[in-house]
Design a protein around this motif. Sequence first.
Motif, PDB file in Angstrom:
ATOM      1  N   CYS A 370       0.840  -1.204   0.000  1.00  0.00           N
ATOM      2  CA  CYS A 370       0.000   0.000   0.000  1.00  0.00           C
ATOM      3  C   CYS A 370       0.872   1.250   0.000  1.00  0.00           C
ATOM      4  O   CYS A 370       0.556   2.250  -0.672  1.00  0.00           O
ATOM      5  N   THR A 373       2.271   1.635  -3.530  1.00  0.00           N
ATOM      6  CA  THR A 373       1.243   2.124  -4.458  1.00  0.00           C
ATOM      7  C   THR A 373       1.034   3.624  -4.303  1.00  0.00           C
ATOM      8  O   THR A 373       0.900   4.353  -5.293  1.00  0.00           O
ATOM      9  N   LYS A 385       3.362   0.458 -12.257  1.00  0.00           N
ATOM     10  CA  LYS A 385       2.172   0.775 -11.461  1.00  0.00           C
ATOM     11  C   LYS A 385       1.208  -0.405 -11.446  1.00  0.00           C
ATOM     12  O   LYS A 385       0.626  -0.736 -10.405  1.00  0.00           O
ATOM     13  N   LEU A 389       0.185  -2.466  -8.061  1.00  0.00           N
ATOM     14  CA  LEU A 389      -1.236  -2.521  -7.724  1.00  0.00           C
ATOM     15  C   LEU A 389      -1.705  -3.970  -7.620  1.00  0.00           C
ATOM     16  O   LEU A 389      -2.486  -4.320  -6.721  1.00  0.00           O
ATOM     17  N   THR A 392      -0.617  -5.278  -4.339  1.00  0.00           N
ATOM     18  CA  THR A 392      -1.319  -4.622  -3.232  1.00  0.00           C
ATOM     19  C   THR A 392      -2.630  -5.319  -2.904  1.00  0.00           C
ATOM     20  O   THR A 392      -3.035  -5.395  -1.739  1.00  0.00           O
ATOM     21  N   PHE A 451      -5.619   6.647  -2.247  1.00  0.00           N
ATOM     22  CA  PHE A 451      -4.526   5.740  -1.888  1.00  0.00           C
ATOM     23  C   PHE A 451      -3.879   6.126  -0.559  1.00  0.00           C
ATOM     24  O   PHE A 451      -3.302   5.277   0.123  1.00  0.00           O
TER      25      PHE A 451
END
Length: 500
Positions: A370, A373, A385, A389, A392, A451
């Motif tokens: 997290c 991200t 990315k 993700l 995550t 986020f």
Amino acid sequence: MSTEKETTQVNASPYGLAETDADKESQTTQQARVNDWSAEEEAAVVRKIDLLVMPLLIAGFFVLQLDRGNIGNALTDFFLAEVGITQLQFNIGNQLLSLGIVLLELPSNLVLYRVGAQKWISCQIICWGLVATFQAFIKGKGVGVYYATRLLLGLLEAGFIPAGLYTLTQWYKRNETSRRFTAFFLGNMTASASSGLIAYGVLQMRGTAGLSGWQWMFLIEGMLTILVGVIFALLMPQSPARPSNILQHSYFTPREIHILTHRVANDSPTDGPKPKYVRLADVKAAFSRWYIYPQLLVSFCSIAVISPLSTYKPSIIATYGYDRLQANALSSVSDWIVIVVNLSVGWIADKTQRRGGLVLLLVVLSFAFCLATRQLVSSTSRDLKYGILTCTTIWGSVAHPLNGSWLAVNISNPAERSITLALLIMTVNTAGLAGAQIFQAHDAPLYRTGFTVILTLASIALAFGIAANVQYVWLNKKLGKKEEVDDEAGEVGQRWRFSL
């Protein structure tokens, strides 16, 4: 070093663990334990349960997740514009679904406890399948019909997950539950993994018979749910004591029924006879066991992280520069990884009889990804990315079922266990209520604020993961000291240790 195989008296009030009426009753109703079967006979019975009960529960969870989560895929097929709603209204609809589940979660499990899984769960599946099918016709109906549909879907789905978990505790011993809990959640995870791939194919039917792609998706997946509900009603056995289907066909021999009815009871020596109804004392006892709340908060934060990510994952991936249909397929990758990790963690937990440390490891990994991200929101590398993700969204999905198993093995009374599991799922659906508004239109497409909130929730999950482990170590030390006092007084009883 202790495991849940160790048993005890539950009169631990000197250490803050209230001795309930149910505990007292179970202590006074102890009977001689029967164990007159071989390991081979028991293994054969377990295999039969695995082949009969597990597939039905997994199939139910599979269609539940399809019907609950496919709306995220519909977003990439012009769902908002064609229904006539905004992104804010879309989020509120998802909150209403979670609210419906929370409202009826506990009442649903009180009914389950009374009538049994065979009747109640099959009825649930068929009913929400009808709603899931007919939501295909909300096109152009506006926000009111959309809200009503999502709320009704939530009300009808309420109770299924804790009902499934509780049903597993009736058929399996405690050292068998982690693998079965994770296998049960395999239905959820397989649906999540398949949903993107199914959407990739079905959404291309746009225009067929004058329907949008998302309408075909709701129709096909809703009718599949109804079919699963009918099969569940026909095949699910009533209980270990009466393992026959609705047509009164028994799946087990009298010898196997004898093993079924005694092996779980032998494994839970603090359990008394199962009362016909859940009593008010059981409800009070379940809510008063303070040591369950750190675990509930771990699941709350874990689900509050992955719930909005699951809904918006296809849309977020599309903003990285991928085609909208390709984004649906790519969104499924993390869910397939979750399946492998989930099964592995469940196997390790049952082998080692250590669940708390694994839960803590998972929330640490969730926090780490997290954080990554959030740091990458401004990155121009779409593949980096997407990769971060994907990672995550893995850990919270695995932590939740394992945490549920850890919670279940630390509650010996069956009525309290049913209520506690319902409380767990109420908690995670409350997390769905909170998480539904994390991603807002004004924050798109980078979702910096969203986020940041997710990172905060992951941090809280980490703190309570540590607290949950520490409290059980402390409580076991307290119980150990009490045992020393009892031994000196000549009082020898069955010994309890919390599972770590």
